[in-house]
Design a protein around this motif. Structure first.
Motif, PDB file in Angstrom:
ATOM      1  N   TRP A   1       0.834  -1.196   0.000  1.00  0.00           N
ATOM      2  CA  TRP A   1       0.000   0.000   0.000  1.00  0.00           C
ATOM      3  C   TRP A   1       0.868   1.244   0.000  1.00  0.00           C
ATOM      4  O   TRP A   1       2.080   1.178   0.182  1.00  0.00           O
ATOM      5  CB  TRP A   1      -0.964   0.022   1.195  1.00  0.00           C
ATOM      6  N   TYR A   2       0.208   2.377  -0.197  1.00  0.00           N
ATOM      7  CA  TYR A   2       0.855   3.681  -0.147  1.00  0.00           C
ATOM      8  C   TYR A   2       0.283   4.480   1.015  1.00  0.00           C
ATOM      9  O   TYR A   2      -0.898   4.353   1.353  1.00  0.00           O
ATOM     10  CB  TYR A   2       0.620   4.458  -1.446  1.00  0.00           C
ATOM     11  N   LEU A   3       1.118   5.297   1.618  1.00  0.00           N
ATOM     12  CA  LEU A   3       0.711   6.182   2.701  1.00  0.00           C
ATOM     13  C   LEU A   3       0.991   7.626   2.305  1.00  0.00           C
ATOM     14  O   LEU A   3       2.048   7.929   1.765  1.00  0.00           O
ATOM     15  CB  LEU A   3       1.471   5.855   3.982  1.00  0.00           C
ATOM     16  N   GLY A   4       0.023   8.502   2.595  1.00  0.00           N
ATOM     17  CA  GLY A   4       0.176   9.915   2.283  1.00  0.00           C
ATOM     18  C   GLY A   4       0.256  10.762   3.536  1.00  0.00           C
ATOM     19  O   GLY A   4       0.444  10.256   4.649  1.00  0.00           O
ATOM     20  N   ASN A   5       0.084  12.055   3.359  1.00  0.00           N
ATOM     21  CA  ASN A   5       0.209  13.011   4.457  1.00  0.00           C
ATOM     22  C   ASN A   5      -0.684  12.631   5.644  1.00  0.00           C
ATOM     23  O   ASN A   5      -1.808  12.152   5.470  1.00  0.00           O
ATOM     24  CB  ASN A   5      -0.176  14.410   3.984  1.00  0.00           C
ATOM     25  N   GLY A   6      -0.165  12.861   6.839  1.00  0.00           N
ATOM     26  CA  GLY A   6      -0.960  12.656   8.038  1.00  0.00           C
ATOM     27  C   GLY A   6      -1.070  11.218   8.487  1.00  0.00           C
ATOM     28  O   GLY A   6      -1.985  10.874   9.244  1.00  0.00           O
ATOM     29  N   CYS A   7      -0.134  10.353   8.058  1.00  0.00           N
ATOM     30  CA  CYS A   7      -0.159   8.942   8.456  1.00  0.00           C
ATOM     31  C   CYS A   7       1.090   8.574   9.249  1.00  0.00           C
ATOM     32  O   CYS A   7       2.177   9.092   8.986  1.00  0.00           O
ATOM     33  CB  CYS A   7      -0.239   8.036   7.230  1.00  0.00           C
TER      34      CYS A   7
END
Length: 222
Positions: A60-66
């Motif tokens: 998976w990918y993680l973006g801002n605020g994770c």
């Protein structure tokens, strides 16, 4: 949100940082020594699996605020010693330049005692990640290549676009890795529905024009 991305699930952790964010460059692989949990202020990070033969898979990918890497943070030494040579190794990699805050285990435990809602937030986001893995497993084992491609594109519809467009924001290689397919299979699916008039695209363009939205969304919802 698509079934392989998370955004802003741990924003409360960004409110308790005490240091300035540090920059990690594109392509950086995060080490587990020492074990740290990270809060992603800006950028993009992906979770990778690497087997003994060197084969890699994006989970998976993680973006801002994770937050990420919380699993290794709470693994006990006894658990690690029982699996000294794992056949599959997991690691996080930055796909863009990232600005991050780091938390040690002591930091997390101290903040958790002071603000229990922070630990509840980690539990909630962790359960979401487990749900994503379950959905991804079902997709790989039960859904057709066409359905997977449609789900990917449906999560990237350009709001208000007319005609309806989907933005492909990664390379075909990354897309194939993420969907558990070969690039040839993706090209075959794309060309098949282009010939049937469901969508249209230029191979060198990052946008797909959806010509028959009803058929497209019906396939994406299967």
């Amino acid at each position: 949100m698509s079934f392989i991305e998370l955004f802003k699930h741990n924003e409360c952790w960004g409110k308790v940082v005490s240091d300035k964010p540090r920059r990690w460059g594109k392509g950086w692989r995060f080490s587990d020594d020492p074990p740290l949990m990270y809060y992603l202020l800006s950028g993009r990070v992906r979770l990778m699996a690497l087997d003994a033969k060197g084969n890699e898979k994006t989970l998976w990918y993680l973006g801002n605020g994770c937050c990420f890497n919380e699993t290794i943070l709470f693994e006990s030494s006894s658990m690690i010693s029982r699996f000294p040579a794992r056949r599959v190794r997991f690691y996080h990699e930055s796909t863009k330049n990232c600005y991050l805050h780091a938390f040690s285990r002591q930091d997390v435990e101290a903040l958790g005692r002071e603000k229990p809602e922070l630990l509840l937030n980690l539990c909630q986001s962790y359960s979401k990640k487990v749900e994503l893995l379950a959905k991804h497993l079902v997709s790989l084992s039960m859904e057709s290549p066409l359905t997977r491609v449609c789900k990917y594109l449906s999560s990237r519809i350009v709001p208000g676009s007319n005609p309806l467009r989907a933005h492909r924001d990664m390379s075909y290689r990354e897309m194939a890795d993420l969907l558990g397919m070969h690039r040839t299979s993706i090209h075959k699916v794309m060309r098949q529905w282009q010939a049937e008039g469901i969508w249209d695209f230029d191979r060198n363009s990052s946008e797909v024009i959806i010509l028959q939205p009803d058929a497209f969304f019906e396939e994406a919802s299967m």
